[in-house]
Design an enzyme around this catalytic site. Structure first.
Site, PDB file in Angstrom:
ATOM      1  N   ALA A 134      10.423  10.018   1.529  1.00  0.00           N
ATOM      2  CA  ALA A 134       9.946  10.642   0.840  1.00  0.00           C
ATOM      3  C   ALA A 134       8.374  10.900   1.287  1.00  0.00           C
ATOM      4  CB  ALA A 134       9.728  11.753  -0.185  1.00  0.00           C
ATOM      5  N   SER A 139      10.187   2.640  -2.765  1.00  0.00           N
ATOM      6  CA  SER A 139      10.711   0.925  -1.675  1.00  0.00           C
ATOM      7  C   SER A 139       9.166   0.352  -2.587  1.00  0.00           C
ATOM      8  CB  SER A 139      10.153   1.317  -0.590  1.00  0.00           C
ATOM      9  OG  SER A 139       9.404   0.714  -0.067  1.00  0.00           O
ATOM     10  N   ASP A 183      -0.303   1.107  -0.896  1.00  0.00           N
ATOM     11  CA  ASP A 183       0.767   1.517  -2.098  1.00  0.00           C
ATOM     12  C   ASP A 183       0.887   0.464  -3.494  1.00  0.00           C
ATOM     13  OD1 ASP A 183       1.255   3.194  -0.215  1.00  0.00           O
ATOM     14  OD2 ASP A 183       2.977   2.579   0.983  1.00  0.00           O
TER      15      ASP A 183
END
Length: 393
Positions: A134, A139, A183
């Site tokens: 999404a 991950s 991230d």
């Protein structure tokens, strides 16, 4: 059973997770660690160009129960999907044989070994309510939970900065995805009620207030159900275009190109490369504007920047898709003050910043629009800035 995610993936509570671990592996775990997914508020494809990003950790997490073993056997299982118990050898980690979600913790083990850390075998049980595919960094949530656990159990003494670098190496060299540091930085360094303003050149971090609900707003994630992959050709091609643009313009990275340089750049670059460069340059400027507005005014001031960011990704970077465009346009017309796709693109999710009183209308309007277009029904759910990775037990 505790609360479920926007995808309906169940999340076990702590006692359930430890009990399940003991059932599977025949011993209690050494501990349980969790790391959140992230939403990128603004600043897309700027991270690997040494630019600026503004993500925040979300209240959806990956949790790992881990126990070190006396030998080199690695055994891993998740509470979701059809993949059974996966086994590997900690001394022979091969990206070519890693499959599914297991390549992320295996990549972490490999990256830590490359740093000289002696990592034995381990048992690992994963549970996650971060929606997969999404664009919410499911991950990296797995990687960050895993590295936090292994670093602590192995006495690695790594700082958050070290863990950011190690997980990036795992992504780049083991998983094979040419991602930057955004991230994992959001997952490891996030704080409740704040976004993480990250300078991707020097990895400098500043927490910026972002409490939408205190301003009478909600931030909705619209998961289009269009799956994406960072290791596919589209992401790599965009990165190659950025590197070409920097090379032709004679700069270390597109971070070094300002708005005033775009006119000259248009005469030096082919049209496609120029559009890619223009997105990165203008997106960096939008991030800086967003930080200033959040610190001076509040979330209600950034709607126009979200809209402009999406237009740039749609038209200049060309990483949107019909479902994302429909979600963004519909949310905006239904009352959101700003909306954009979030994540690497080619699918995934959009975000909509909306007045709390308009939340249901935005949800309903997007659902109706997707039904009329014949698209798979989207998942729509609220997220809040949450704390970063930590040990639970």
């Amino acid at each position: 059973m505790s609360n479920s995610s926007g995808t309906g993936t169940p999340a076990l509570d702590l006692d359930e997770l430890r009990s399940r671990f003991t059932e599977v592996f025949g011993a209690v775990p050494d501990g349980v660690w969790q790391a959140p997914g992230r939403v990128n508020l603004i600043g897309e494809h700027t991270d690997y160009n040494e630019g600026f990003v503004l993500p925040f950790a979300i209240d959806r997490t990956a949790r790992v129960a881990v126990r070190f073993r006396a030998n080199s056997a690695v055994r891993m299982l998740s509470t979701f999907g059809n993949q059974g118990l996966t086994t590997a050898d900690a001394h022979v980690l091969d990206p070519a044989t890693a499959r599914g979600w297991t390549k992320y913790p295996l990549g972490v083990l490999w990256a830590l070994q490359q740093r000289g850390l002696d990592v034995p075998g381990l048992d690992l049980l994963l549970d996650s309510d971060v929606p997969r595919g999404a664009g919410l960094s499911s991950s990296h949530a797995i990687e960050c939970a895993a590295i936090l656990a292994v670093n602590e159990l192995a006495g690695g003494g790594l700082s958050a900065h070290d863990m950011v670098q190690a997980t990036q190496r795992a992504e780049n060299d083991f998983v094979g995805a040419p991602t930057g540091i955004m991230d994992q930085s959001a997952s490891l360094l996030g704080a409740a009620g704040h976004a993480v303003f990250l300078d991707c050149r020097d990895q400098g971090v500043r927490l910026v207030p972002f409490d939408a609900e205190a301003s009478g707003l909600v931030l909705l994630v619209i998961d289009t159900k269009v799956s994406h992959s960072h290791s596919d050709g589209g992401y790599a091609a965009r990165r190659a275009s950025c590197e070409l643009g920097a090379d032709v313009l004679g700069v270390q990275a597109l971070r070094d190109v300002g708005l005033a340089d775009l006119e000259e750049a248009a005469g030096l670059l082919d049209p496609e490369t120029f559009r890619r460069v223009r997105h990165v340059v203008t997106e960096n400027d939008r991030v800086l504007q967003a930080v200033e507005l959040l610190e001076r005014t509040g979330p209600e001031a950034i709607g126009g920047l979200l809209d402009a960011s999406h237009a740039s990704m749609r038209d200049d970077f060309e990483i949107s898709c019909p479902e994302l465009d429909l979600a963004v346009d519909t949310a905006r017309s239904a009352g959101s003050i700003g909306s954009r796709m979030t994540g690497g693109g080619f699918g995934g999710s959009a975000i909509a910043l909306a007045p709390a009183g308009a939340e249901q209308e935005v949800r309903d309007a997007v659902g109706r629009a997707f039904a009329r277009a014949g698209y798979t029904a989207p998942d729509i759910f609220r997220v809040r800035p949450a704390a970063g990775a930590r040990r639970l037990a």
